[in-house]
Scaffold this motif. Sequence first.
Motif, PDB file in Angstrom:
ATOM      1  N   ILE A 170      13.314  37.265  44.280  1.00  0.00           N
ATOM      2  CA  ILE A 170      12.131  36.951  43.764  1.00  0.00           C
ATOM      3  C   ILE A 170      11.587  38.106  43.131  1.00  0.00           C
ATOM      4  CG2 ILE A 170       9.776  36.364  44.489  1.00  0.00           C
ATOM      5  CD1 ILE A 170      11.042  35.304  47.134  1.00  0.00           C
ATOM      6  N   ASP A 171      11.059  38.115  41.809  1.00  0.00           N
ATOM      7  CA  ASP A 171      10.530  39.209  41.284  1.00  0.00           C
ATOM      8  C   ASP A 171       9.359  39.874  41.630  1.00  0.00           C
ATOM      9  OD1 ASP A 171      12.513  38.795  39.185  1.00  0.00           O
ATOM     10  OD2 ASP A 171      11.247  37.728  38.008  1.00  0.00           O
ATOM     11  N   TYR A 172       8.512  39.276  42.488  1.00  0.00           N
ATOM     12  CA  TYR A 172       7.327  39.893  42.918  1.00  0.00           C
ATOM     13  C   TYR A 172       7.763  41.096  44.086  1.00  0.00           C
ATOM     14  CZ  TYR A 172       3.335  40.689  46.225  1.00  0.00           C
ATOM     15  OH  TYR A 172       2.152  41.128  46.518  1.00  0.00           O
ATOM     16  N   TYR A 173       8.882  40.878  44.606  1.00  0.00           N
ATOM     17  CA  TYR A 173       9.325  41.945  45.740  1.00  0.00           C
ATOM     18  C   TYR A 173      10.159  43.237  45.045  1.00  0.00           C
ATOM     19  CZ  TYR A 173       7.641  38.600  49.100  1.00  0.00           C
ATOM     20  OH  TYR A 173       6.582  37.734  49.729  1.00  0.00           O
ATOM     21  N   LYS A 174      10.356  43.112  43.683  1.00  0.00           N
ATOM     22  CA  LYS A 174      11.026  44.285  43.076  1.00  0.00           C
ATOM     23  C   LYS A 174      10.272  45.469  43.471  1.00  0.00           C
ATOM     24  CE  LYS A 174      13.712  41.384  39.817  1.00  0.00           C
ATOM     25  NZ  LYS A 174      14.167  41.128  38.365  1.00  0.00           N
TER      26      LYS A 174
END
Length: 197
Positions: free
Chosen positions: A154-158
């Motif tokens: 999930i990109d948000y958690y990068k």
Amino acid sequence: MFRSFQTFLCASAAAALFAAGSAGAAQFKTDQGHTEVNFGWSHAGVSMQSAEFTVADGTLDLDPENPGEAKLNVTIKADSLNSGFGPLDDHLKSKDFLEVETYPEITFTSTSVEVTGEKTANVTGDLTIHGTTKPVTLATELTHIGPHPLGGVIDYYKGEWIAFTAETEIDHMAFGVGGFSTGPISISIVTEMKSAE
């Protein structure tokens, strides 16, 4: 009246370990969806009650080479109080207790960080409730530091994340928030913070 005020406030414990994984100063911000600020009190000695503030915004400024110099600032919206029972919420927000229309924010500003273990620290700061400021020390414990486990899907958690818990007790009467509670208010916080970079 307060069993968990937390969010935000134990991030400094992460400072002790963060030095191993990054260089240079960084700022972290609370992830609202994974931050809980809970508090609990004894209702006239009859039963234990609890509630939560659902809106808490915090920042942690951290230089990994100087974890004792970390700075934590938290702002809680007093009217976000939620006990799960509307009439009780209204009473706690009224002039009998938090008086949220006059004092809409609860704030914490750290003044010192004492690293006490590999994953623990005492974070002392100024807590302001109901227009009154008192020193409070939060016992904090680091629960995560580094890339988020969900960052690969999930990109948000990068990016870099810090997560921690914090606990303390306060005398609500000292803040001018009173009545009907025996003993101290317990405060506990759980939060995940994302690097602002």
